[in-house]
Motif scaffolding. Structure first.
Motif, PDB file in Angstrom:
ATOM      1  N   THR A  36     -35.834  35.819  11.491  1.00 35.34           N
ATOM      2  CA  THR A  36     -36.262  34.484  11.121  1.00 35.34           C
ATOM      3  C   THR A  36     -36.817  34.500   9.710  1.00 35.34           C
ATOM      4  O   THR A  36     -37.907  35.027   9.476  1.00 35.34           O
ATOM      5  CB  THR A  36     -37.343  33.967  12.100  1.00 35.34           C
ATOM      6  N   PRO A  37     -36.089  33.941   8.745  1.00 34.05           N
ATOM      7  CA  PRO A  37     -36.589  33.924   7.374  1.00 34.05           C
ATOM      8  C   PRO A  37     -37.846  33.079   7.275  1.00 34.05           C
ATOM      9  O   PRO A  37     -38.044  32.129   8.033  1.00 34.05           O
ATOM     10  CB  PRO A  37     -35.431  33.291   6.588  1.00 34.05           C
ATOM     11  N   ALA A  38     -38.694  33.422   6.329  1.00 32.25           N
ATOM     12  CA  ALA A  38     -39.961  32.712   6.191  1.00 32.25           C
ATOM     13  C   ALA A  38     -39.805  31.434   5.392  1.00 32.25           C
ATOM     14  O   ALA A  38     -40.431  30.430   5.693  1.00 32.25           O
ATOM     15  CB  ALA A  38     -40.992  33.620   5.519  1.00 32.25           C
ATOM     16  N   THR A  39     -38.983  31.453   4.358  1.00 29.37           N
ATOM     17  CA  THR A  39     -38.948  30.331   3.423  1.00 29.37           C
ATOM     18  C   THR A  39     -37.527  30.049   2.937  1.00 29.37           C
ATOM     19  O   THR A  39     -36.753  30.969   2.687  1.00 29.37           O
ATOM     20  CB  THR A  39     -39.839  30.629   2.196  1.00 29.37           C
ATOM     21  N   ALA A  40     -37.230  28.758   2.805  1.00 30.05           N
ATOM     22  CA  ALA A  40     -35.933  28.330   2.283  1.00 30.05           C
ATOM     23  C   ALA A  40     -36.137  27.229   1.260  1.00 30.05           C
ATOM     24  O   ALA A  40     -37.133  26.496   1.300  1.00 30.05           O
ATOM     25  CB  ALA A  40     -35.041  27.821   3.415  1.00 30.05           C
ATOM     26  N   VAL A  41     -35.194  27.115   0.334  1.00 29.75           N
ATOM     27  CA  VAL A  41     -35.199  26.003  -0.615  1.00 29.75           C
ATOM     28  C   VAL A  41     -33.821  25.350  -0.585  1.00 29.75           C
ATOM     29  O   VAL A  41     -32.798  26.027  -0.450  1.00 29.75           O
ATOM     30  CB  VAL A  41     -35.547  26.450  -2.052  1.00 29.75           C
ATOM     31  N   VAL A  42     -33.805  24.023  -0.670  1.00 27.25           N
ATOM     32  CA  VAL A  42     -32.555  23.268  -0.712  1.00 27.25           C
ATOM     33  C   VAL A  42     -32.618  22.324  -1.903  1.00 27.25           C
ATOM     34  O   VAL A  42     -33.485  21.440  -1.962  1.00 27.25           O
ATOM     35  CB  VAL A  42     -32.319  22.469   0.578  1.00 27.25           C
ATOM     36  N   ILE A  43     -31.728  22.522  -2.855  1.00 31.25           N
ATOM     37  CA  ILE A  43     -31.648  21.650  -4.013  1.00 31.25           C
ATOM     38  C   ILE A  43     -30.685  20.521  -3.664  1.00 31.25           C
ATOM     39  O   ILE A  43     -29.528  20.768  -3.351  1.00 31.25           O
ATOM     40  CB  ILE A  43     -31.149  22.402  -5.260  1.00 31.25           C
ATOM     41  N   GLY A  44     -31.187  19.283  -3.699  1.00 32.35           N
ATOM     42  CA  GLY A  44     -30.375  18.158  -3.256  1.00 32.35           C
ATOM     43  C   GLY A  44     -30.413  18.022  -1.745  1.00 32.35           C
ATOM     44  O   GLY A  44     -29.386  17.795  -1.118  1.00 32.35           O
ATOM     45  N   GLY A  45     -31.598  18.140  -1.164  1.00 31.26           N
ATOM     46  CA  GLY A  45     -31.703  18.155   0.290  1.00 31.26           C
ATOM     47  C   GLY A  45     -32.343  16.933   0.908  1.00 31.26           C
ATOM     48  O   GLY A  45     -32.755  16.982   2.066  1.00 31.26           O
ATOM     49  N   SER A  46     -32.403  15.824   0.178  1.00 34.92           N
ATOM     50  CA  SER A  46     -33.029  14.633   0.765  1.00 34.92           C
ATOM     51  C   SER A  46     -32.049  13.815   1.590  1.00 34.92           C
ATOM     52  O   SER A  46     -32.447  13.082   2.505  1.00 34.92           O
ATOM     53  CB  SER A  46     -33.645  13.749  -0.331  1.00 34.92           C
TER      54      SER A  46
END
Length: 255
Positions: free
Chosen positions: A7-17
């Motif tokens: 289970t990864p701790a952190t993710a980022v999504v660019i253009g995720g709204s």
């Protein structure tokens, strides 16, 4: 051999709204992953409160790079680039304004490069980190009245494949994904007439199973792949079947 569930701790999504990026962000957040979204608009609706929002306008290079520098978390296990700029409608190359042309490069290409530069150190530290890029069938098919979109998405595809050859997949695994057909998104709806029937369109939620699988495996078995997601949420590699073109015939040959 299967890969242990991590289970990864952190993710980022660019253009995720909204759109495909939102489908991926929601899937990760629903599985307990701290998910940061960088976008112009705040994620709204069900699940929006689970996402950490960072206001980011990729058409403004100074603001975008500042947002990435200050907003990206120190730890990044998963990153997704889904930001995209099309135009308000399909039109011939000669009718495309310079502003639209430059905005397509700013969002579809330059924003991707800024994200890679900013996120790769943390993704390498996660070893293996995962970088997921949302591509398009236009990379393989081109098409009339989509010249700027086709050119920039092809450039983005080439950038991802090139960077992937520079980095050991034990450090960062690069995967691309794209829809098999049209997806019902706010951007698409803005270009369709009132009363349009979206019954045969895919939804962003179709990408949730793939997003969860990639988070679970950190891309094991998928590194370097471009995966086409189908309406039933299954996926296949473009190496087996190229995606179908979504271009429309040009009615006026003289255009």
């Amino acid at each position: 051999m299967s890969t242990p569930d991590r289970t990864p701790a952190t993710a980022v999504v660019i253009g995720g709204s909204t759109g495909i990026g939102r489908g991926i962000a929601d899937a990760w957040a629903a599985h307990g992953i701290e998910t940061h979204v960088f976008s112009r608009s705040r994620p709204a609706g069900p699940g929006g409160d689970r996402l950490v929002w960072h206001p980011t306008d990729l058409r403004d290079s100074e603001q975008a790079r500042k947002s990435l520098r200050s907003g990206l978390p120190d730890r990044i296990d998963l990153a997704c680039y889904s930001a995209v700029y099309f135009t308000s409608r399909r039109e011939p190359f000669t009718a495309t304004t310079e502003a639209d042309w430059l905005d397509q490069f700013a969002v579809n290409v330059h924003g991707l490069s800024w994200t890679l530069r900013a996120a790769l150190p943390a993704l390498r530290a996660a070893a293996p980190g995962l970088f997921l890029h949302v591509s398009s069938e236009v990379v393989y098919n081109a098409g009339p009245h989509r010249s700027g979109y086709a050119a920039t998405k092809a450039a983005a595809d080439s950038l991802i494949r090139s960077v992937a050859q520079e980095i050991d997949p034990a450090d960062v695994r690069f995967v691309q994904t794209l829809p098999a057909g049209m997806v019902d998104t706010p951007g698409i709806r803005a270009r369709r007439p009132a009363g349009f029937d979206y019954g045969d369109y895919m939804t962003p939620a179709s990408f949730a199973p793939l997003a969860v699988e990639l988070a679970r495996t950190r891309g094991t078995g998928y590194a370097g792949e471009a995966l086409v997601v189908h309406e039933d949420a299954s996926w296949s590699s473009v190496s087996r079947n190229l995606p179908v073109s979504q271009s429309r015939p040009v009615a006026d040959v003289g255009v």
